[in-house]
Design an enzyme around this catalytic site. Structure first.
Site, PDB file in Angstrom:
ATOM      1  N   GLU A   1      11.499   0.886   1.340  1.00  0.00           N
ATOM      2  CA  GLU A   1      11.444   2.237   1.337  1.00  0.00           C
ATOM      3  C   GLU A   1      11.556   2.666   2.618  1.00  0.00           C
ATOM      4  OE1 GLU A   1       6.854   3.723   1.141  1.00  0.00           O
ATOM      5  OE2 GLU A   1       7.336   2.309  -0.385  1.00  0.00           O
TER       6      GLU A   1
ATOM      7  N   HIS B   1       1.401  -0.526   5.411  1.00  0.00           N
ATOM      8  CA  HIS B   1       1.429   0.847   5.530  1.00  0.00           C
ATOM      9  C   HIS B   1       0.525   1.817   5.151  1.00  0.00           C
ATOM     10  CE1 HIS B   1       3.734   0.266   1.929  1.00  0.00           C
ATOM     11  NE2 HIS B   1       3.847   1.645   1.753  1.00  0.00           N
TER      12      HIS B   1
ATOM     13  N   HIS C   1       3.814  -3.631  -0.265  1.00  0.00           N
ATOM     14  CA  HIS C   1       4.540  -3.828  -1.678  1.00  0.00           C
ATOM     15  C   HIS C   1       5.068  -5.592  -1.660  1.00  0.00           C
ATOM     16  CE1 HIS C   1       4.189   0.404  -1.963  1.00  0.00           C
ATOM     17  NE2 HIS C   1       5.026   0.418  -1.060  1.00  0.00           N
TER      18      HIS C   1
ATOM     19  N   ARG D   1      -3.193  -2.362  -2.768  1.00  0.00           N
ATOM     20  CA  ARG D   1      -4.138  -1.652  -1.886  1.00  0.00           C
ATOM     21  C   ARG D   1      -5.045  -2.653  -1.261  1.00  0.00           C
ATOM     22  NH1 ARG D   1      -5.659   1.665  -6.547  1.00  0.00           N
ATOM     23  NH2 ARG D   1      -3.967   3.357  -6.838  1.00  0.00           N
TER      24      ARG D   1
END
Length: 322
Positions: A116, A174, A100, A194
């Site tokens: 997150e 991740h 991200h 991605r």
């Protein structure tokens, strides 16, 4: 206002499964692979609906439009939206290798940062996941490995362990691994780039889009071989807790384990979000009483006075303003 629980919003995913039924008793739609159960959401098209009390049927969007000051107190909204998104993820297969964008470049990429954290509720003995890069990885070497279809050579792989946590700041590569179920607390964002998706097809039967250029711009190449959260548990009267993430201006996230049968005041102040990870608890504020089980989320407005918790041997995540 009073503490709110919401109806879960189920998200079908190509990598999803059915474990949310067996682990948390959630009533999933039939014949679908459910990858995510959104417990608290103020995303367009996925606004959580209140499931308790006199405001039952209203949405979190409505609360933000009409009662934002009472709900958030001094904590800022995210562009007028509730600042956090809380969910449970069920990975039957590996998620895509993704990243991200960090705050410093998100706007220029017409996206949103997404920091997150995960609390691992379940993991198979063979479950692994990706977080960060292997030592020595550079932008040039990563590009080369991608061209050679050897991306895994650059990725840091960790063994998944139930009841452990990891922080995933924006910019960290991740991927959640097969056989894992995690609670995820994140910034209110859905911007994901991605790098690789295991050459699989999406629910529509088509190849899923990759975003290699944007991902390479977003990766923090100084983020080398991070570890699971190893902060020391601190003992308080009636409970212990450990820090999972302290992300300035985003959230302060910790896990609490209740050791007493007696009730006690919920720590912290301001707007708070609880995710029940183990057993059950009761939450009481002036005139309102809730019984919550594992898998439940509850949003406590900043205006709620003196929340009281009870539930021996129960565990929960506490998200609050940083």
């Amino acid at each position: 206002l009073y503490p709110f629980i919401f109806n879960p919003i189920f998200q079908e995913r190509v990598w999803g499964g059915r474990r949310l039924e067996s682990l948390f008793g959630q009533n999933l739609p039939h014949n679908k692979l459910i990858g995510e159960s959104w417990g608290v959401s103020d995303r367009t098209g996925a606004e959580s609906q209140i499931a308790n009390g006199p405001l039952r049927g209203k949405t979190l969007r409505w609360l933000m439009e009409t009662h934002a000051a009472e709900l958030l107190g001094d904590f800022p909204s995210r562009g007028g939206r509730f600042p956090w998104l809380a969910k449970i993820l069920d990975a039957q297969t590996d998620l895509s290798v993704q990243v991200h964008p960090p705050t410093c470049i998100a706007d220029t990429m017409k996206g949103e940062s997404k920091t997150e954290a995960w609390y691992i509720a379940h993991a198979e003995p063979t479950s692994q996941f990706i977080a960060g890069l292997k030592r020595g990885t550079t932008l040039e070497s990563l590009r080369t490995k991608i061209d050679r279809n050897e991306l895994s050579d650059c990725l840091h792989i960790l063994q998944a362990q139930a009841s452990r946590s990891i922080f995933i700041p924006s910019g960290r590569v991740h991927s959640l691994g097969a056989g894992m179920v995690v609670f995820e607390i994140q910034e209110n964002s859905d911007t994901t780039y991605r790098l690789y998706d295991w050459d699989r097809f999406g629910l529509d039967g088509k190849s899923r889009e990759l975003h290699v250029k944007q991902a390479l711009q977003s990766i923090n190449f100084d983020d080398i071989e991070p570890s699971l959260c190893d902060s020391t548990r601190q003992n308080e009267q009636g409970y212990n807790h450990h820090l999972i993430a302290h992300a300035p201006e985003i959230f302060h996230l910790s896990h609490l384990h209740i050791e007493t049968k007696d009730s006690f005041a919920l720590p912290g102040k301001g707007v708070r979000l609880l995710a029940i990870t183990d057993r059950s608890i009761t939450l009481e504020t002036k005139g309102h009483f809730l019984k919550l089980k594992s898998g439940d989320f509850v949003l406590i407005p900043a205006s709620s006075e003196n929340p009281i918790i009870q539930g021996k041997n129960a565990g929960f995540l506490l998200t609050q303003a940083s």
